[in-house]
Motif scaffolding. Structure first.
Motif, PDB file in Angstrom:
ATOM      1  N   ILE A   1       0.833  -1.201   0.000  1.00 16.12           N
ATOM      2  CA  ILE A   1       0.000   0.000   0.000  1.00 16.12           C
ATOM      3  C   ILE A   1       0.870   1.255   0.000  1.00 16.12           C
ATOM      4  CG2 ILE A   1      -1.611   1.368   1.373  1.00 16.12           C
ATOM      5  CD1 ILE A   1      -2.942  -1.205   2.238  1.00 16.12           C
ATOM      6  N   GLN A   2       1.910   1.241   0.835  1.00 16.11           N
ATOM      7  CA  GLN A   2       2.795   2.401   0.914  1.00 16.11           C
ATOM      8  C   GLN A   2       3.513   2.634  -0.405  1.00 16.11           C
ATOM      9  OE1 GLN A   2       5.295   2.963   4.372  1.00 16.11           O
ATOM     10  NE2 GLN A   2       4.023   1.587   5.603  1.00 16.11           N
ATOM     11  N   THR A   3       3.948   1.561  -1.037  1.00 13.82           N
ATOM     12  CA  THR A   3       4.667   1.681  -2.304  1.00 13.82           C
ATOM     13  C   THR A   3       3.760   2.236  -3.394  1.00 13.82           C
ATOM     14  OG1 THR A   3       6.156  -0.148  -1.754  1.00 13.82           O
ATOM     15  CG2 THR A   3       5.957   0.438  -4.087  1.00 13.82           C
ATOM     16  N   LYS A   4       2.515   1.728  -3.463  1.00 13.80           N
ATOM     17  CA  LYS A   4       1.570   2.211  -4.470  1.00 13.80           C
ATOM     18  C   LYS A   4       1.266   3.689  -4.261  1.00 13.80           C
ATOM     19  CE  LYS A   4      -0.865  -2.088  -5.648  1.00 13.80           C
ATOM     20  NZ  LYS A   4      -2.172  -2.799  -5.621  1.00 13.80           N
ATOM     21  N   LEU A   5       1.063   4.090  -3.007  1.00 12.59           N
ATOM     22  CA  LEU A   5       0.781   5.489  -2.691  1.00 12.59           C
ATOM     23  C   LEU A   5       1.953   6.378  -3.092  1.00 12.59           C
ATOM     24  CD1 LEU A   5      -0.865   7.742  -1.309  1.00 12.59           C
ATOM     25  CD2 LEU A   5       0.199   7.060   0.852  1.00 12.59           C
ATOM     26  N   HIS A   6       3.147   5.944  -2.735  1.00  7.23           N
ATOM     27  CA  HIS A   6       4.365   6.710  -3.015  1.00  7.23           C
ATOM     28  C   HIS A   6       4.584   6.857  -4.511  1.00  7.23           C
ATOM     29  CE1 HIS A   6       8.759   7.429  -3.300  1.00  7.23           C
ATOM     30  NE2 HIS A   6       8.577   8.100  -2.171  1.00  7.23           N
ATOM     31  N   ASP A   7       4.487   5.760  -5.248  1.00  7.25           N
ATOM     32  CA  ASP A   7       4.739   5.783  -6.690  1.00  7.25           C
ATOM     33  C   ASP A   7       3.686   6.600  -7.431  1.00  7.25           C
ATOM     34  OD1 ASP A   7       6.896   4.222  -6.153  1.00  7.25           O
ATOM     35  OD2 ASP A   7       6.060   2.358  -6.975  1.00  7.25           O
ATOM     36  N   ALA A   8       2.433   6.491  -7.000  1.00  4.80           N
ATOM     37  CA  ALA A   8       1.353   7.247  -7.632  1.00  4.80           C
ATOM     38  C   ALA A   8       1.552   8.749  -7.405  1.00  4.80           C
ATOM     39  CB  ALA A   8      -0.001   6.809  -7.077  1.00  4.80           C
TER      40      ALA A   8
ATOM     41  N   GLU B   1       5.265  14.431 -11.244  1.00  3.84           N
ATOM     42  CA  GLU B   1       6.002  14.561 -12.503  1.00  3.84           C
ATOM     43  C   GLU B   1       5.103  15.131 -13.596  1.00  3.84           C
ATOM     44  OE1 GLU B   1       8.990  11.597 -13.938  1.00  3.84           O
ATOM     45  OE2 GLU B   1       7.492  11.273 -15.518  1.00  3.84           O
ATOM     46  N   LYS B   2       3.860  14.667 -13.631  1.00  2.00           N
ATOM     47  CA  LYS B   2       2.889  15.162 -14.619  1.00  2.00           C
ATOM     48  C   LYS B   2       2.636  16.653 -14.430  1.00  2.00           C
ATOM     49  CE  LYS B   2      -1.781  14.208 -16.367  1.00  2.00           C
ATOM     50  NZ  LYS B   2      -3.003  13.375 -16.186  1.00  2.00           N
ATOM     51  N   ARG B   3       2.591  17.095 -13.187  1.00  2.00           N
ATOM     52  CA  ARG B   3       2.378  18.509 -12.899  1.00  2.00           C
ATOM     53  C   ARG B   3       3.612  19.353 -13.220  1.00  2.00           C
ATOM     54  NH1 ARG B   3      -1.819  19.603  -8.986  1.00  2.00           N
ATOM     55  NH2 ARG B   3      -2.907  17.704  -8.327  1.00  2.00           N
TER      56      ARG B   3
ATOM     57  N   ASN C   1      13.174  14.798 -10.884  1.00  2.00           N
ATOM     58  CA  ASN C   1      14.330  14.587 -10.016  1.00  2.00           C
ATOM     59  C   ASN C   1      13.938  14.011  -8.664  1.00  2.00           C
ATOM     60  OD1 ASN C   1      17.159  14.914  -9.266  1.00  2.00           O
ATOM     61  ND2 ASN C   1      16.491  16.638  -8.000  1.00  2.00           N
ATOM     62  N   LEU C   2      12.653  14.095  -8.327  1.00  2.00           N
ATOM     63  CA  LEU C   2      12.194  13.580  -7.034  1.00  2.00           C
ATOM     64  C   LEU C   2      12.118  12.058  -7.063  1.00  2.00           C
ATOM     65  CD1 LEU C   2       9.318  16.009  -5.994  1.00  2.00           C
ATOM     66  CD2 LEU C   2      11.778  16.240  -5.678  1.00  2.00           C
ATOM     67  N   SER C   3      12.633  11.437  -6.028  1.00  2.53           N
ATOM     68  CA  SER C   3      12.567   9.982  -5.924  1.00  2.53           C
ATOM     69  C   SER C   3      12.108   9.526  -4.552  1.00  2.53           C
ATOM     70  CB  SER C   3      13.941   9.370  -6.220  1.00  2.53           C
ATOM     71  OG  SER C   3      14.887   9.778  -5.247  1.00  2.53           O
ATOM     72  N   ALA C   4      11.985  10.463  -3.610  1.00  2.00           N
ATOM     73  CA  ALA C   4      11.602  10.090  -2.242  1.00  2.00           C
ATOM     74  C   ALA C   4      10.697  11.158  -1.644  1.00  2.00           C
ATOM     75  CB  ALA C   4      12.838   9.911  -1.374  1.00  2.00           C
ATOM     76  N   LEU C   5       9.595  10.717  -1.052  1.00  2.40           N
ATOM     77  CA  LEU C   5       8.657  11.620  -0.389  1.00  2.40           C
ATOM     78  C   LEU C   5       8.577  11.348   1.108  1.00  2.40           C
ATOM     79  CD1 LEU C   5       5.764  11.509  -3.026  1.00  2.40           C
ATOM     80  CD2 LEU C   5       7.463  13.332  -2.693  1.00  2.40           C
ATOM     81  N   SER C   6       9.395  10.418   1.563  1.00  2.00           N
ATOM     82  CA  SER C   6       9.419  10.062   2.975  1.00  2.00           C
ATOM     83  C   SER C   6      10.673  10.632   3.634  1.00  2.00           C
ATOM     84  CB  SER C   6       9.409   8.539   3.142  1.00  2.00           C
ATOM     85  OG  SER C   6       9.524   8.178   4.509  1.00  2.00           O
ATOM     86  N   GLN C   7      10.472  11.428   4.656  1.00  2.80           N
ATOM     87  CA  GLN C   7      11.608  12.024   5.356  1.00  2.80           C
ATOM     88  C   GLN C   7      12.527  10.932   5.897  1.00  2.80           C
ATOM     89  OE1 GLN C   7      10.753  15.221   8.084  1.00  2.80           O
ATOM     90  NE2 GLN C   7       8.808  15.686   7.075  1.00  2.80           N
ATOM     91  N   GLY C   8      13.804  11.121   5.674  1.00  2.00           N
ATOM     92  CA  GLY C   8      14.781  10.147   6.122  1.00  2.00           C
ATOM     93  C   GLY C   8      15.268   9.252   5.005  1.00  2.00           C
ATOM     94  N   ASP C   9      14.493   9.143   3.917  1.00  2.00           N
ATOM     95  CA  ASP C   9      14.926   8.329   2.773  1.00  2.00           C
ATOM     96  C   ASP C   9      15.964   9.074   1.954  1.00  2.00           C
ATOM     97  OD1 ASP C   9      13.228   6.356   3.523  1.00  2.00           O
ATOM     98  OD2 ASP C   9      11.837   6.567   1.831  1.00  2.00           O
TER      99      ASP C   9
END
Length: 296
Positions: free
Chosen positions: A48-55, A61-63, A83-91
């Motif tokens: 679930i976390q992966t799907k949310l993150h990737d979506a 990117e579309k925006r 250029n963004l690859s992480a939305l979770s702090q600490g990653d």
């Protein structure tokens, strides 16, 4: 007439306060970061976390793509990726610059493109990104000359360290900067092998990363500068341990001595690289990378 004036007063403030595409993008990015954090807090399944993150990344990117606009540079793909690859702090990669990346066919070189508006926002967000350490300058041109910027802004888990600036020409009304340096996860002598070129063209900012076209070896004459720093840092560290690790100032001093020694070694190397015949080749390479960029 009075009714018309009231209508105009009601309509025009709403128009002037309409959010720009950049503001909409940033609001969406911040909302995505919150959603990812909430999912982690709820301890959702990894799937679930992966799907949310990737979506969320796909949506951002579309925006971002129309905000950055089309980019055509010879030798680089016209289809960029965020250029963004992480939305979770600490990653690794979290907090990278909001930009589109266009890569060369060999994947060794890349051009990152953002807008001055997005860069200014990023600068504000990174004012105190590294607590207790030197952070990025709060000025667009100064930040493009900062090692901290190239470490924090690019999606990389290695720090960028400059050895020598490469003198390049800027078009009238533009800004350009080029530097030879290296990336590593630790400090200490190494051969500089990466050129970074920064340019402001109109409302867009271009960041080019490319491997140096010629090999620059480590400068043996500068090795004693580093060796002496290591000796002094080790002495401070040993004193810290001998004292039962109570005097934290000694631990801080040891780290500072090594960092200063690394900077001194690179400065020493940079001066000698300037006198090397290959310096002109590297400068010409940087200038060619700049000249290939769009005018705006």
């Amino acid at each position: 007439m009075k009714a018309l004036l009231i209508t105009l007063l009601l309509v025009f403030p709403a128009v002037s306060q309409a959010a720009s595409p950049e503001q909409d993008y940033l609001a969406a990015r911040n909302a995505a970061v919150r959603k990812v954090a909430q999912s982690e807090k709820r301890k959702d399944s990894e799937e679930i976390q992966t799907k949310l993150h990737d979506a969320a990344l796909a949506d951002l990117e579309k925006r971002l793509r129309p905000i950055v606009g089309p980019v055509e540079i010879k030798g680089f793909s016209a289809i960029g990726k965020s250029n963004l690859s992480a939305l979770s702090q600490g990653d690794i990669g979290y907090g990278a610059l909001d930009a589109m990346v266009f890569r060369a066919a060999d994947e060794k070189s890349s051009v990152m493109v953002t807008t001055t508006g997005l860069l200014k926002n990023w600068i504000k967000e990174h004012r105190n990104w590294w607590p207790g350490l030197e952070n990025v300058p709060q000025d667009v041109e100064k930040v493009l000359q900062s090692d901290a910027f190239y470490t924090q802004a690019l999606d990389s888990d290695a720090a960028y360290s400059r050895y020598v600036e490469l003198p390049v020409a800027s078009p009238a009304g533009g800004f350009s900067f080029a530097v030879l340096g290296s990336r590593a996860q630790d400090i200490g002598p190494r051969a500089p092998d990466q050129i970074i070129v920064a340019a402001i063209r109109g409302s867009r900012v271009f960041l080019v990363s490319a491997p140096a076209s010629v090999t620059i070896e480590q400068v043996a004459a500068c090795q004693p500068v580093w060796d002496e720093a290591v000796r002094k840092a080790r002495a401070a560290s040993e004193k810290y341990v001998a004292g039962g690790r109570k005097d934290e100032r000694l631990a801080t001093l040891s780290t500072k001595i090594e960092n200063d020694g690394d900077a001194a070694y690179r400065a020493c190397s940079g001066e000698r690289i300037k006198a090397d015949a290959r310096f002109s080749t590297l400068t010409a390479q940087a200038q060619a990378l700049l000249d290939a960029l769009p005018p705006k």
